[in-house]
Design a protein around this motif. Structure first.
Motif, PDB file in Angstrom:
ATOM      1  N   THR A   1      12.915  14.762   0.991  1.00 22.06           N
ATOM      2  CA  THR A   1      11.958  15.754   1.468  1.00 22.06           C
ATOM      3  C   THR A   1      11.907  15.753   2.990  1.00 22.06           C
ATOM      4  O   THR A   1      11.826  14.692   3.620  1.00 22.06           O
ATOM      5  N   LYS A   2      11.935  16.945   3.589  1.00 25.35           N
ATOM      6  CA  LYS A   2      11.969  17.058   5.048  1.00 25.35           C
ATOM      7  C   LYS A   2      10.581  17.274   5.653  1.00 25.35           C
ATOM      8  O   LYS A   2      10.328  16.852   6.778  1.00 25.35           O
ATOM      9  N   ARG A   3       9.682  17.937   4.913  1.00 20.67           N
ATOM     10  CA  ARG A   3       8.343  18.218   5.441  1.00 20.67           C
ATOM     11  C   ARG A   3       7.299  17.808   4.414  1.00 20.67           C
ATOM     12  O   ARG A   3       7.571  17.769   3.216  1.00 20.67           O
ATOM     13  N   SER A   4       6.112  17.554   4.912  1.00 18.35           N
ATOM     14  CA  SER A   4       5.028  17.121   4.036  1.00 18.35           C
ATOM     15  C   SER A   4       4.667  18.234   3.059  1.00 18.35           C
ATOM     16  O   SER A   4       4.370  19.363   3.473  1.00 18.35           O
ATOM     17  N   PRO A   5       4.662  17.963   1.757  1.00 18.19           N
ATOM     18  CA  PRO A   5       4.332  18.999   0.773  1.00 18.19           C
ATOM     19  C   PRO A   5       2.830  19.277   0.731  1.00 18.19           C
ATOM     20  O   PRO A   5       2.016  18.470   1.201  1.00 18.19           O
ATOM     21  N   ASP A   6       2.469  20.424   0.158  1.00 19.98           N
ATOM     22  CA  ASP A   6       1.052  20.743   0.025  1.00 19.98           C
ATOM     23  C   ASP A   6       0.458  19.949  -1.144  1.00 19.98           C
ATOM     24  O   ASP A   6       1.167  19.274  -1.896  1.00 19.98           O
ATOM     25  N   TYR A   7      -0.868  20.064  -1.300  1.00 21.47           N
ATOM     26  CA  TYR A   7      -1.551  19.258  -2.321  1.00 21.47           C
ATOM     27  C   TYR A   7      -1.114  19.644  -3.729  1.00 21.47           C
ATOM     28  O   TYR A   7      -0.997  18.790  -4.605  1.00 21.47           O
ATOM     29  N   GLY A   8      -0.870  20.931  -3.949  1.00 25.45           N
ATOM     30  CA  GLY A   8      -0.435  21.379  -5.271  1.00 25.45           C
ATOM     31  C   GLY A   8       0.884  20.761  -5.682  1.00 25.45           C
ATOM     32  O   GLY A   8       1.076  20.355  -6.830  1.00 25.45           O
TER      33      GLY A   8
ATOM     34  N   VAL B   1       0.852  -1.191   0.000  1.00 24.85           N
ATOM     35  CA  VAL B   1       0.000   0.000   0.000  1.00 24.85           C
ATOM     36  C   VAL B   1       0.887   1.241   0.000  1.00 24.85           C
ATOM     37  O   VAL B   1       1.748   1.404   0.866  1.00 24.85           O
ATOM     38  N   MET B   2       0.685   2.116  -0.985  1.00 25.82           N
ATOM     39  CA  MET B   2       1.444   3.355  -1.093  1.00 25.82           C
ATOM     40  C   MET B   2       0.511   4.509  -1.445  1.00 25.82           C
ATOM     41  O   MET B   2      -0.605   4.305  -1.931  1.00 25.82           O
ATOM     42  N   LYS B   3       1.005   5.711  -1.217  1.00 21.92           N
ATOM     43  CA  LYS B   3       0.232   6.922  -1.487  1.00 21.92           C
ATOM     44  C   LYS B   3       0.544   7.434  -2.888  1.00 21.92           C
ATOM     45  O   LYS B   3       1.703   7.514  -3.301  1.00 21.92           O
ATOM     46  N   TRP B   4      -0.527   7.805  -3.637  1.00 21.65           N
ATOM     47  CA  TRP B   4      -0.350   8.270  -5.014  1.00 21.65           C
ATOM     48  C   TRP B   4       0.110   9.732  -5.011  1.00 21.65           C
ATOM     49  O   TRP B   4      -0.580  10.615  -4.540  1.00 21.65           O
ATOM     50  N   GLY B   5       1.278   9.960  -5.587  1.00 19.11           N
ATOM     51  CA  GLY B   5       1.920  11.270  -5.608  1.00 19.11           C
ATOM     52  C   GLY B   5       3.299  11.127  -4.985  1.00 19.11           C
ATOM     53  O   GLY B   5       3.442  11.148  -3.764  1.00 19.11           O
ATOM     54  N   LEU B   6       4.318  10.929  -5.829  1.00 21.71           N
ATOM     55  CA  LEU B   6       5.641  10.584  -5.312  1.00 21.71           C
ATOM     56  C   LEU B   6       6.287  11.743  -4.551  1.00 21.71           C
ATOM     57  O   LEU B   6       6.281  12.894  -5.005  1.00 21.71           O
ATOM     58  N   ILE B   7       6.826  11.410  -3.374  1.00 15.96           N
ATOM     59  CA  ILE B   7       7.563  12.361  -2.538  1.00 15.96           C
ATOM     60  C   ILE B   7       8.988  11.837  -2.393  1.00 15.96           C
ATOM     61  O   ILE B   7       9.192  10.764  -1.832  1.00 15.96           O
TER      62      ILE B   7
END
Length: 429
Positions: free
Chosen positions: A116-123, A106-112
């Motif tokens: 990366t140090k902090r959670s990015p915004d939706y954009g 199970v993974m989240k759609w939208g590669l990070i």
């Protein structure tokens, strides 16, 4: 681009389907761990098939040589500690035969990216849901690390694309694309693992690689996801983590799909992320679609069959359609629904309702109509304008006196025009 797809099936079913197609699946998540929806959006947690490797890959060319040597020594020490074939595998990512394990994760759609140090915004997340195939040709850019050793397959039932029509493309008609053979779609993808500052858990994310459209989809969009056939050389090469250097062979895997696809318009409600219904993957003009007018009258016939006394109720099956969308008000109401009319039965009678020109029902009671053969003999000669009860013969019953047992002779009383006999009244009852 591919910005929405369908995954309205369970993880256990995905595992079964992949295994049926010859794919090795050593581990899989529970059914409730991934999002099950026919309107799968970016940011949701989907199902990804990959080789089970360390989060940094099998070999990291960018890592410090001392750290690489230390890691190799640790792995060698683990191998020396294992003696029997029935013991725990030498490496948690390898099976007893020394081969790599493959898993559905199970993974989240939208590669990070891992740095990366902090959670990015939706954009920012939306910009990494897709990766162009031509951006992988050169060995540079943000995808360079992932393409070397973090390749995967994203599982779906199919994907959506919007056809732009009208002035300035303001009208957008959603289309659903799926394999014609009914098999699951396997998109080529990349994955990564990140751990934010002050976070305890790791986060696994993925992206879907897109390429030029094939001949079937050129009318729809200028891009389409890379679709691979299960258990083929191309898929095996793409999933092999030991091939950790980008090559022309890997680049050649990323091409338009050569198989047959089905593409058709679907319900516009799929455009809203919060909506979810199995109708979204059914053609909008299909009889299976609940919004189709032909199906509307078909349901009326089903209700008619249920109400018919001549129907065997044991053979009737009522179909229930589940739709988790929020209820919305409609302009129509139940008052405008067609009334089911029971079919005429042999030897029986039919009920007829008087209606006016607009189809509204009066408050009149229903009339009973008989065929000429069904009418009683006493009524076949009656006038339809006035019904009267025939007089009983005078000899049918003798009248007795109220003061004696003797019979009292009774003289017939002449009937005047317009008068009614009391016996005629009771005769009607």
């Amino acid at each position: 681009m591919c910005g929405r797809y369908a995954l309205g099936i369970r993880a256990s079913f995905v595992r079964y389907q992949l295994q049926q197609q010859g794919m090795q699946v050593d581990n899989a998540p529970e059914d409730d761990q991934a999002r099950e929806t026919y309107n799968f959006p970016p940011g949701a947690y989907g199902l990804v098939y990959r080789a089970q490797v360390p989060d940094s890959g099998l070999r990291d060319e960018d890592e410090d040589p001392a750290e690489a040597s230390e890691r190799s020594d640790a792995q060698a020490a683990v191998r020396e500690d294992t003696t029997g074939e029935d013991e725990t595998p030498q490496n948690e990512n390898e099976n007893k035969n020394g081969h790599l394990n493959y898993e559905i994760k199970v993974m989240k759609w939208g590669l990070i990216p891992f740095w990366t140090k902090r959670s990015p915004d939706y954009g920012s997340l939306m910009r990494t849901i897709n990766c162009r195939d031509d951006s992988l040709i050169e060995n540079r850019g943000m995808w360079n690390t992932m393409k070397q050793r973090k390749r995967c397959i994203v599982v779906a039932q199919g994907f959506y694309e919007w056809l732009k029509k009208g002035p300035a493309g303001k009208e957008k008609i959603p289309h659903f694309v799926k394999r014609k053979d009914g098999q699951l779609m396997c998109f080529a993808g990349l994955w990564d693992c990140v751990k934010y500052e002050d976070a305890e858990d790791k986060l696994y994310t993925y992206t879907i690689i897109t390429t030029d459209p094939n001949k079937q989809l050129t009318f729809l969009h200028d891009r389409m996801p890379v679709i691979l056939d299960p258990n083929t050389d191309a898929m095996s090469l793409w999933l092999d983590p030991t091939v950790n250097k980008w090559s022309k062979d890997l680049q050649d895997v990323l091409k338009p799909f050569e198989g047959e696809l089905e593409c058709y318009p679907v319900n516009k409600e799929v455009g809203k992320v919060g909506n979810n219904s199995p109708d979204f993957i059914i053609p909008v003009d299909s009889k299976e679609n609940k919004k189709n007018i032909a199906n509307f009258f078909g349901n009326a016939r089903k209700i008619n069959d249920l109400r018919s006394p001549s129907k065997d109720m044991k053979e009737v099956k009522i179909e229930h359609n589940q739709d988790t969308r929020d209820t919305k008000d409609h302009e129509s109401s139940e008052n405008s629904a067609p009334m089911p009319v029971p079919p005429k039965e042999e030897g029986g009678m039919k009920r007829k309702l008087d209606t006016d020109d607009e189809g509204d029902h009066h408050d009149k009671a229903p009339k009973l109509e008989f065929t000429p053969e069904q009418k009683p003999a006493s009524q076949q000669s009656r006038s339809p304008e006035r019904l009267t009860t025939p007089l009983k013969p005078a000899t049918a019953k003798k009248t007795r006196s109220a003061t004696s047992n003797a019979d009292v002779s009774k003289k017939p009383t002449p009937v005047k025009d317009g008068s009614k006999r009391i016996t005629s009244f009771f005769g009607k009852t």
